[in-house]
Design a protein around this motif. Structure first.
Motif, PDB file in Angstrom:
ATOM      1  N   ALA A  71       3.784  -2.187  48.702  1.00 34.24           N
ATOM      2  CA  ALA A  71       3.035  -1.356  49.650  1.00 34.24           C
ATOM      3  C   ALA A  71       2.165  -2.212  50.568  1.00 34.24           C
ATOM      4  CB  ALA A  71       2.171  -0.358  48.881  1.00 34.24           C
ATOM      5  N   LEU A  72       1.529  -3.250  49.976  1.00 34.31           N
ATOM      6  CA  LEU A  72       0.659  -4.114  50.777  1.00 34.31           C
ATOM      7  C   LEU A  72       1.472  -4.909  51.795  1.00 34.31           C
ATOM      8  CD1 LEU A  72      -2.076  -5.256  51.462  1.00 34.31           C
ATOM      9  CD2 LEU A  72      -1.900  -6.808  49.503  1.00 34.31           C
ATOM     10  N   HIS A  73       2.617  -5.382  51.376  1.00 33.36           N
ATOM     11  CA  HIS A  73       3.483  -6.099  52.322  1.00 33.36           C
ATOM     12  C   HIS A  73       3.937  -5.178  53.458  1.00 33.36           C
ATOM     13  CE1 HIS A  73       4.005 -10.225  51.135  1.00 33.36           C
ATOM     14  NE2 HIS A  73       4.223  -9.906  49.862  1.00 33.36           N
ATOM     15  N   SER A  74       4.231  -3.926  53.124  1.00 34.85           N
ATOM     16  CA  SER A  74       4.668  -2.995  54.181  1.00 34.85           C
ATOM     17  C   SER A  74       3.529  -2.740  55.166  1.00 34.85           C
ATOM     18  CB  SER A  74       5.165  -1.683  53.563  1.00 34.85           C
ATOM     19  OG  SER A  74       4.079  -0.929  53.042  1.00 34.85           O
ATOM     20  N   MET A  75       2.311  -2.681  54.683  1.00 31.04           N
ATOM     21  CA  MET A  75       1.152  -2.519  55.570  1.00 31.04           C
ATOM     22  C   MET A  75       0.991  -3.743  56.481  1.00 31.04           C
ATOM     23  SD  MET A  75      -1.696  -0.918  53.000  1.00 31.04           S
ATOM     24  CE  MET A  75      -2.970  -0.910  54.257  1.00 31.04           C
ATOM     25  N   LEU A  76       1.157  -4.917  55.888  1.00 27.77           N
ATOM     26  CA  LEU A  76       1.036  -6.139  56.694  1.00 27.77           C
ATOM     27  C   LEU A  76       2.156  -6.223  57.727  1.00 27.77           C
ATOM     28  CD1 LEU A  76       0.092  -8.660  53.848  1.00 27.77           C
ATOM     29  CD2 LEU A  76      -1.422  -7.708  55.584  1.00 27.77           C
ATOM     30  N   GLY A  77       3.335  -5.707  57.352  1.00 28.03           N
ATOM     31  CA  GLY A  77       4.445  -5.662  58.304  1.00 28.03           C
ATOM     32  C   GLY A  77       4.117  -4.776  59.488  1.00 28.03           C
ATOM     33  N   ALA A  78       3.452  -3.637  59.224  1.00 28.47           N
ATOM     34  CA  ALA A  78       3.052  -2.728  60.302  1.00 28.47           C
ATOM     35  C   ALA A  78       2.012  -3.386  61.217  1.00 28.47           C
ATOM     36  CB  ALA A  78       2.486  -1.441  59.715  1.00 28.47           C
ATOM     37  N   MET A  79       1.337  -4.421  60.676  1.00 26.29           N
ATOM     38  CA  MET A  79       0.334  -5.145  61.476  1.00 26.29           C
ATOM     39  C   MET A  79       0.961  -6.348  62.185  1.00 26.29           C
ATOM     40  SD  MET A  79      -2.579  -5.023  58.512  1.00 26.29           S
ATOM     41  CE  MET A  79      -3.563  -6.344  59.186  1.00 26.29           C
ATOM     42  N   ASP A  80       2.321  -6.301  62.334  1.00 27.22           N
ATOM     43  CA  ASP A  80       3.044  -7.307  63.104  1.00 27.22           C
ATOM     44  C   ASP A  80       3.283  -8.599  62.335  1.00 27.22           C
ATOM     45  OD1 ASP A  80       2.863  -8.833  66.398  1.00 27.22           O
ATOM     46  OD2 ASP A  80       4.501  -7.809  65.394  1.00 27.22           O
ATOM     47  N   LYS A  81       3.176  -8.598  60.987  1.00 29.32           N
ATOM     48  CA  LYS A  81       3.553  -9.759  60.185  1.00 29.32           C
ATOM     49  C   LYS A  81       5.023  -9.581  59.822  1.00 29.32           C
ATOM     50  CE  LYS A  81      -0.812 -11.048  60.002  1.00 29.32           C
ATOM     51  NZ  LYS A  81      -1.321 -12.170  60.774  1.00 29.32           N
ATOM     52  N   ARG A  82       5.896 -10.074  60.681  1.00 29.95           N
ATOM     53  CA  ARG A  82       7.304  -9.659  60.659  1.00 29.95           C
ATOM     54  C   ARG A  82       8.030  -9.929  59.338  1.00 29.95           C
ATOM     55  NH1 ARG A  82       7.478  -5.977  64.574  1.00 29.95           N
ATOM     56  NH2 ARG A  82       7.668  -6.809  66.678  1.00 29.95           N
ATOM     57  N   VAL A  83       7.678 -11.018  58.622  1.00 28.86           N
ATOM     58  CA  VAL A  83       8.412 -11.354  57.398  1.00 28.86           C
ATOM     59  C   VAL A  83       8.067 -10.428  56.245  1.00 28.86           C
ATOM     60  CG1 VAL A  83       6.740 -12.980  56.394  1.00 28.86           C
ATOM     61  CG2 VAL A  83       9.178 -13.340  56.002  1.00 28.86           C
ATOM     62  N   SER A  84       6.984  -9.683  56.372  1.00 31.99           N
ATOM     63  CA  SER A  84       6.487  -8.914  55.234  1.00 31.99           C
ATOM     64  C   SER A  84       7.432  -7.805  54.794  1.00 31.99           C
ATOM     65  CB  SER A  84       5.118  -8.316  55.555  1.00 31.99           C
ATOM     66  OG  SER A  84       4.116  -9.293  55.351  1.00 31.99           O
ATOM     67  N   GLU A  85       8.222  -7.246  55.741  1.00 31.63           N
ATOM     68  CA  GLU A  85       9.134  -6.167  55.337  1.00 31.63           C
ATOM     69  C   GLU A  85      10.129  -6.649  54.283  1.00 31.63           C
ATOM     70  OE1 GLU A  85       8.335  -6.815  58.402  1.00 31.63           O
ATOM     71  OE2 GLU A  85       7.734  -4.984  59.447  1.00 31.63           O
ATOM     72  N   GLU A  86      10.620  -7.869  54.446  1.00 33.79           N
ATOM     73  CA  GLU A  86      11.576  -8.404  53.474  1.00 33.79           C
ATOM     74  C   GLU A  86      10.891  -8.651  52.128  1.00 33.79           C
ATOM     75  OE1 GLU A  86      14.769 -11.189  55.286  1.00 33.79           O
ATOM     76  OE2 GLU A  86      13.063 -11.351  56.639  1.00 33.79           O
ATOM     77  N   CYS A  87       9.636  -9.090  52.169  1.00 32.61           N
ATOM     78  CA  CYS A  87       8.877  -9.271  50.917  1.00 32.61           C
ATOM     79  C   CYS A  87       8.665  -7.925  50.225  1.00 32.61           C
ATOM     80  CB  CYS A  87       7.524  -9.898  51.220  1.00 32.61           C
ATOM     81  SG  CYS A  87       7.641 -11.604  51.801  1.00 32.61           S
TER      82      CYS A  87
END
Length: 647
Positions: A71-87
């Protein structure tokens, strides 16, 4: 406590990973699973219902931490941290594949599959965006976009599940509508780029149908986008301008210029998605993220037992490999023994370029004694002189005695056989007896003297050679004469023998590496943190580290047959050269031994020569005295005979 209230950044992800790893380390040592002795109640709040859910199982704690990590990685992905979705997808995938789905409804298989495909879809979107910005080929962009559609279709199937719908309530409808909008939107993008590819290939009829399909799908997306933020509406309007413009231009050009038939969409090949993202794997016990194992000193008996089992697996591996090595080594040793080929002396040509040290030593010794030969010759000449003098004296004595005996016979013939008259001279009998003794000694010494001269003549030439220039000594030693073909045969044989040695050395090195690697291989720490059901899999994974060494050894062992075949062929050609070299070597050794023997015989010759001189000097003195006595006795005997005749 830190894991319950993590900061919403990558430091928070790091904290969750560390806690997850330490939980795993703890679980492997303390029985805290469901129904086990040390299980304690673990309580978390379910994300959708807000209810508190409690389980007496450490795995539930791990599952909730994993969920929060995703869940935290998905939030960071929404904040434009592109690699986080895969994590995030990796965390949800590990949760789905390794934990029970009955803990809470937000961890059901359908919800986790939904989360995974949403994360992968968004990660693929990022790649699509980059591909378009980089002006990648139209067909590739179309395939990347088609894969976004595939991920969202999987997510949509999970959303349509009745269990998911009842769990999510109103959210389910909103999410489904948004996901469907994305499906139509990215399908439109895929067909837009298929149309662009058709344009590049000058397939103008196909171009029209792809752009028309893209326009239709975009219109569906716009319908589903009602209620979405203005940024989404703006993006849709921009896309409509692009696709609408493309469609109108393509239709007009085809109607008025190209007049190509427009095929039905279902007659064209469908666009196959290209998945360029993947769920990043989660390794709960990766030391790079867990930090030091705070329970490292607690090693359960089961881990020690498992370590023993692993040691046996290693021992079995070593036994199998060593059996193959020893079998090949035995064949190799027997083969090399039968060949009798020593790589160091297979041609021994180098030894013919130098005077051997043992001979150099004798040459050096004679160089500081330049009178050696002359002294020996002089000594033998002196011996010969004394010998001759003794021989002359003894001959004269013998002649005197014989003459006296002849005169005595004549007298007896004249006078008749009468007993000797009284007063006949005594001493001749004694002289005769002594002369016989000296003659016997001389005869024995004469044989020895002859042998001594023969030995001197045998060694004299060799001693002169050893005392002369070194070039003459080297020239006196035999050397082989080889043709160019013979030299090539030798070089080839030496090359293959070097290959045999290289093969042996490499085999020994690989064996040593394997033994050292096995000796150092201790996986007790890993065994502590591995579930019993996973032990066999862990063993298999750990034993793979030996695969590369085993491959190298197999290659080494397999090469032996070809190397020995080549050596056999080379040895056949070497046979004639070997025979010639052996003959020359035998002559060389014989010559060296003869020269050394001559040097070593010198002292003995000198000693025997001196002994001979001493013997004959003594004998000469005795013979001289005996000669005087013989002369006196013969004179007395003659006088006695004259007296008898006068009577």
């Amino acid at each position: 406590q830190s894991a319950v209230s993590v900061p919403r950044d990558f430091e928070g992800c790091s904290t969750l990973r560390k806690y997850l790893g330490q939980l795993h380390f703890l679980q492997s040592r303390i029985p805290m699973g469901n129904g086990q002795d040390a299980a304690v109640p673990v309580t978390w709040t379910e994300i959708f219902s807000g209810k508190a859910v409690t389980h007496e199982d450490i795995k539930y704690e791990q599952a909730c931490v994993l969920y929060n990590l995703g869940a935290l990685h998905s939030m960071l992905g929404a904040m434009d941290k592109r690699v986080s979705e895969e994590c995030a997808a990796g965390a949800f995938t590990y949760l789905r594949d390794h934990f029970p789905h009955s803990y809470s409804v937000d961890m059901s298989h359908q919800i986790l599959s939904l989360n995974i495909n949403l994360m992968l879809g968004q990660a693929q979107e990022c790649l699509l965006e980059k591909s378009m910005l980089d002006n990648r080929k139209s067909f590739l962009v179309a395939r990347i976009s088609a894969q976004v559609v595939d991920y969202y279709k999987e997510a949509c199937r999970a959303l349509e599940n009745s269990e998911t719908a009842s769990l999510l309530g109103k959210i389910q409808k909103d999410w489904k509508k948004l996901v469907q909008m994305k499906i139509y939107y990215f399908a439109a993008v895929a067909h837009l780029h298929m149309g662009k590819q058709a344009e590049e290939q000058q397939k103008f009829g196909e171009r029209v149908i792809y752009f028309q399909s893209a326009l239709d799908k975009l219109n569906e997306a716009i319908k589903l986008a009602k209620g979405q933020p203005e940024t989404v509406q703006e993006a849709l309007r921009f896309t409509m301008d692009v696709i609408g413009g493309k469609y109108n231009s393509a239709k007009k050009d085809n109607d008025f210029i190209y007049h190509e038939a427009v095929p039905a969409l279902d007659t064209l090949q469908s666009v196959k998605g290209a998945p360029l993202v993947k769920a990043l794997p989660v390794n709960p016990t990766d030391p790079a993220v867990t930090g030091p194992d705070i329970f490292a000193k607690l090693v359960p008996m089961a881990a020690h037992e498992a370590s023993s089992l692993y040691s046996e697996e290693k021992a079995k591996l070593l036994r199998d490999v060593m059996a193959k090595i020893e079998a090949k080594n035995e064949v190799l040793d027997q083969f090399m023994d039968s060949m009798q080929l020593d790589p160091e002396t297979v041609d021994n040509l180098d030894m013919y370029n130098h005077i051997p040290p043992v001979l150099m030593e004798k040459c050096a010794a004679l160089s500081v004694r330049p009178d050696t030969v002359r002294n020996l010759v002089q000594s033998m000449q002196v011996l010969s002189g004394v010998f001759t003098d003794v021989e002359a004296s003894l001959k004269e004595i013998r002649d005197l005695l014989e003459e006296d005996e002849a005169q005595e016979r004549k007298l007896q013939e004249l006078l008749g056989r009468v007993p000797p008259a009284p007063g006949s001279p005594p001493g001749l009998a004694e002289v005769s007896k002594e002369c016989s003794k000296y003659l016997e000694l001389h005869e024995k010494a004469s044989f020895t003297n002859t042998e001594l001269h023969r030995a001197m003549n045998l060694h004299l030439g060799n001693l002169r050679l050893l005392g002369g220039p070194l070039g003459q000594v080297r020239a006196a030693l035999p050397t082989p004469t080889l043709s160019e073909e013979d030299k090539q045969v030798l070089q080839n044989l030496k090359r293959i023998l070097a290959k045999v040695q290289e093969m042996r050395d490499q085999r020994m090195s690989l064996e040593q590496q394997l033994r050292e690697m096995i000796q150092k291989d201790d996986i007790t720490t890993s065994l502590v943190t591995t579930d019993r059901s996973e032990m066999k899999k862990l063993f298999e994974e750990q034993l793979k580290k030996y695969d590369q060494l085993k491959v190298y050894l197999e290659q080494n062992l397999a090469a032996q047959e070809n190397v020995l075949k080549a050596l056999t062929d080379a040895n056949v050609k070497y046979a004639a050269v070997r025979k010639a070299l052996a003959e020359v070597e035998h002559k060389w050794n014989t010559t060296v031994q003869t020269l050394v023997a001559s040097y070593e015989a010198y002292e003995d010759l000198m000693k025997k020569s001196q002994e001979g001189k001493d013997f004959y000097t003594d004998l000469e003195g005795k013979a001289a005295k005996l000669l005087e006595r013989a002369r006196a006795a013969c004179q007395a005997s003659e006088a006695h005979r004259q007296q008898l005749l006068e009577r």
